[in-house]
Write an enzyme that holds these catalytic residues in place. Structure first.
Site, PDB file in Angstrom:
ATOM      1  N   SER A   1      -3.298  -9.414  -3.485  1.00  0.00           N
ATOM      2  CA  SER A   1      -2.927  -8.200  -4.208  1.00  0.00           C
ATOM      3  C   SER A   1      -2.760  -8.519  -5.687  1.00  0.00           C
ATOM      4  O   SER A   1      -2.672  -9.696  -6.087  1.00  0.00           O
ATOM      5  CB  SER A   1      -1.611  -7.640  -3.659  1.00  0.00           C
TER       6      SER A   1
ATOM      7  N   ASP B   1      -7.145  -7.028  -2.870  1.00  0.00           N
ATOM      8  CA  ASP B   1      -6.553  -5.907  -2.149  1.00  0.00           C
ATOM      9  C   ASP B   1      -6.015  -4.887  -3.154  1.00  0.00           C
ATOM     10  O   ASP B   1      -5.269  -5.230  -4.067  1.00  0.00           O
ATOM     11  CB  ASP B   1      -5.420  -6.440  -1.256  1.00  0.00           C
ATOM     12  N   HIS B   2      -6.394  -3.643  -2.994  1.00  0.00           N
ATOM     13  CA  HIS B   2      -5.897  -2.530  -3.835  1.00  0.00           C
ATOM     14  C   HIS B   2      -6.100  -2.790  -5.331  1.00  0.00           C
ATOM     15  O   HIS B   2      -5.146  -2.710  -6.117  1.00  0.00           O
ATOM     16  CB  HIS B   2      -4.426  -2.248  -3.541  1.00  0.00           C
TER      17      HIS B   2
ATOM     18  N   SER C   1       0.406  -3.475  10.023  1.00  0.00           N
ATOM     19  CA  SER C   1       1.388  -4.371  10.633  1.00  0.00           C
ATOM     20  C   SER C   1       2.168  -3.621  11.711  1.00  0.00           C
ATOM     21  O   SER C   1       2.371  -2.411  11.617  1.00  0.00           O
ATOM     22  CB  SER C   1       2.360  -4.925   9.590  1.00  0.00           C
TER      23      SER C   1
ATOM     24  N   GLY D   1       3.881  -1.221   4.373  1.00  0.00           N
ATOM     25  CA  GLY D   1       5.248  -1.708   4.392  1.00  0.00           C
ATOM     26  C   GLY D   1       5.820  -1.838   5.790  1.00  0.00           C
ATOM     27  O   GLY D   1       5.163  -1.580   6.801  1.00  0.00           O
TER      28      GLY D   1
ATOM     29  N   GLU E   1     -11.481   3.596  -0.922  1.00  0.00           N
ATOM     30  CA  GLU E   1     -10.563   4.306  -0.033  1.00  0.00           C
ATOM     31  C   GLU E   1     -10.649   5.808  -0.241  1.00  0.00           C
ATOM     32  O   GLU E   1     -10.717   6.293  -1.370  1.00  0.00           O
ATOM     33  CB  GLU E   1      -9.113   3.830  -0.258  1.00  0.00           C
TER      34      GLU E   1
ATOM     35  N   HIS F   1      -5.690  -0.029   6.522  1.00  0.00           N
ATOM     36  CA  HIS F   1      -4.583  -0.631   5.780  1.00  0.00           C
ATOM     37  C   HIS F   1      -3.275  -0.300   6.495  1.00  0.00           C
ATOM     38  O   HIS F   1      -3.220   0.568   7.366  1.00  0.00           O
ATOM     39  CB  HIS F   1      -4.536  -0.076   4.359  1.00  0.00           C
TER      40      HIS F   1
ATOM     41  N   SER G   1       2.876  -7.208   6.093  1.00  0.00           N
ATOM     42  CA  SER G   1       4.315  -7.152   6.378  1.00  0.00           C
ATOM     43  C   SER G   1       4.709  -8.047   7.543  1.00  0.00           C
ATOM     44  O   SER G   1       5.768  -8.698   7.499  1.00  0.00           O
ATOM     45  CB  SER G   1       4.743  -5.714   6.673  1.00  0.00           C
TER      46      SER G   1
ATOM     47  N   ASN H   1      -5.856  -4.827   8.048  1.00  0.00           N
ATOM     48  CA  ASN H   1      -5.008  -5.535   7.093  1.00  0.00           C
ATOM     49  C   ASN H   1      -3.642  -5.846   7.694  1.00  0.00           C
ATOM     50  O   ASN H   1      -3.024  -4.975   8.311  1.00  0.00           O
ATOM     51  CB  ASN H   1      -4.810  -4.698   5.835  1.00  0.00           C
TER      52      ASN H   1
END
Length: 312
Positions: free
Chosen positions: A50, A83-84, A217, A182, A135, A214, A260, A257
């Protein structure tokens, strides 16, 4: 084997009904834990960085760590991915600096502006054999520089995906079907639900095209409990059920992805170590079990969620 882009690994994943794990990296132990698990299970892997990790660890250090991982794990394909990416300039800098894949995130922009930005990045990246992810739709949640409120989140509109891909020339597309960035995805009592109808419709409109998830987690409870047991104050939360992610990987999703869950595993392990060994101060003593926790977590994801063991 040198660093690769994602083109071939995604083609194999789509045809094989599995997904490749994209794991965020910040330091040496995380890189080692991820790639050791992938080497043992013969799984392809994407190591992604990131903007925050790049600022924290420095671009050059991260690239060299990943290059070392390639040298130490010669039997698996490894891609280095941004990433992003928030701007053309950031993506260009990463391409020029050795990344083999970049994401340009213009999901917050109006459709035509998102198209224009993604096209500009893809046009530059493809000159250097670098693949590009973009995206459509917006995931809620907070992770690193990504901060989207529930009110601003939106599902991907399947009617837009074909035009977007054709006009931009991107190589993969991240969509919003109910995942969230998150660790605080859903409160206890809420029922997570992925919009498989949207995923199926996107797959029909983009046959053979790799889709990305994305915010995938699962917020494994044992690590949240471990953190709280040893002094943390994390509220209970529910992540994305792993059986839902596995189902998505059997469809058009080729990249999932994970960030977290790695952070939780590492932090919980370190907290536990200090609680049991309060007088220790050698970083090697507490980072070694943290690295093992990362390795075990990645192996779990490969076997339970991704289905990519033996696909290197």
């Amino acid at each position: 084997m040198a660093l690769v882009n994602t083109k071939e690994m995604f083609k194999k994943a789509y045809d094989g009904g599995y997904a490749v794990g994209a794991f965020n990296v910040n330091n040496m132990e995380i890189v080692q834990g991820i790639t050791e698990a992938c080497q043992e299970l013969k799984a392809p892997v994407i190591l992604q960085v990131s903007a925050g990790a790049r600022k924290y660890a420095n671009h050059t250090y991260l690239v060299k760590l990943v290059e070392a991982a390639v040298k130490e794990n010669p039997n698996i394909p490894i891609a280095l991915h941004l990433d992003h990416g928030s701007s053309y300039e950031l993506c260009k800098d990463c391409i020029d600096g050795g990344f083999t894949s970049v994401m340009i995130d213009g999901s917050h922009l109006p459709f035509d502006e998102n198209v224009e930005l993604a096209h500009k990045v893809a046009e530059y990246a493809h000159k250097y054999n670098v693949t590009v992810e973009a995206e459509l739709g917006r995931l809620a949640g907070i992770e690193d520089a990504v901060n989207v409120s529930a009110d601003d989140a939106s599902y991907t509109n399947p009617a837009e995906v074909q035009e977007f891909v054709e006009r931009t020339g991107v190589d993969s597309l991240a969509i919003a079907i109910g995942t969230s960035h998150g660790a605080y995805k859903f409160k206890p009592g809420q029922k997570p639900q992925l919009r498989f109808d949207i995923l199926a419709e996107v797959g029909k409109r983009l046959p053979g095209f790799p889709i990305v998830l994305h915010g995938a987690s699962s917020v494994i409870p044992e690590f949240v409990q471990m953190i709280n047991q040893y002094g943390g104050q994390m509220p209970d939360a529910i992540g994305i059920p792993e059986d839902m992610l596995r189902e998505a990987a059997k469809m058009a999703v080729c990249k999932i992805n994970v960030d977290s869950d790695l952070r939780l595993a590492m932090t919980g392990t370190i907290r536990k170590y200090f609680a049991e060994n309060p007088s220790h101060f050698d970083p090697r003593q507490y980072l070694a079990p943290a690295r093992t926790a990362i390795k075990d977590m990645v192996a779990h994801k490969i076997n339970t969620v991704l289905g990519c063991a033996g696909k290197a």
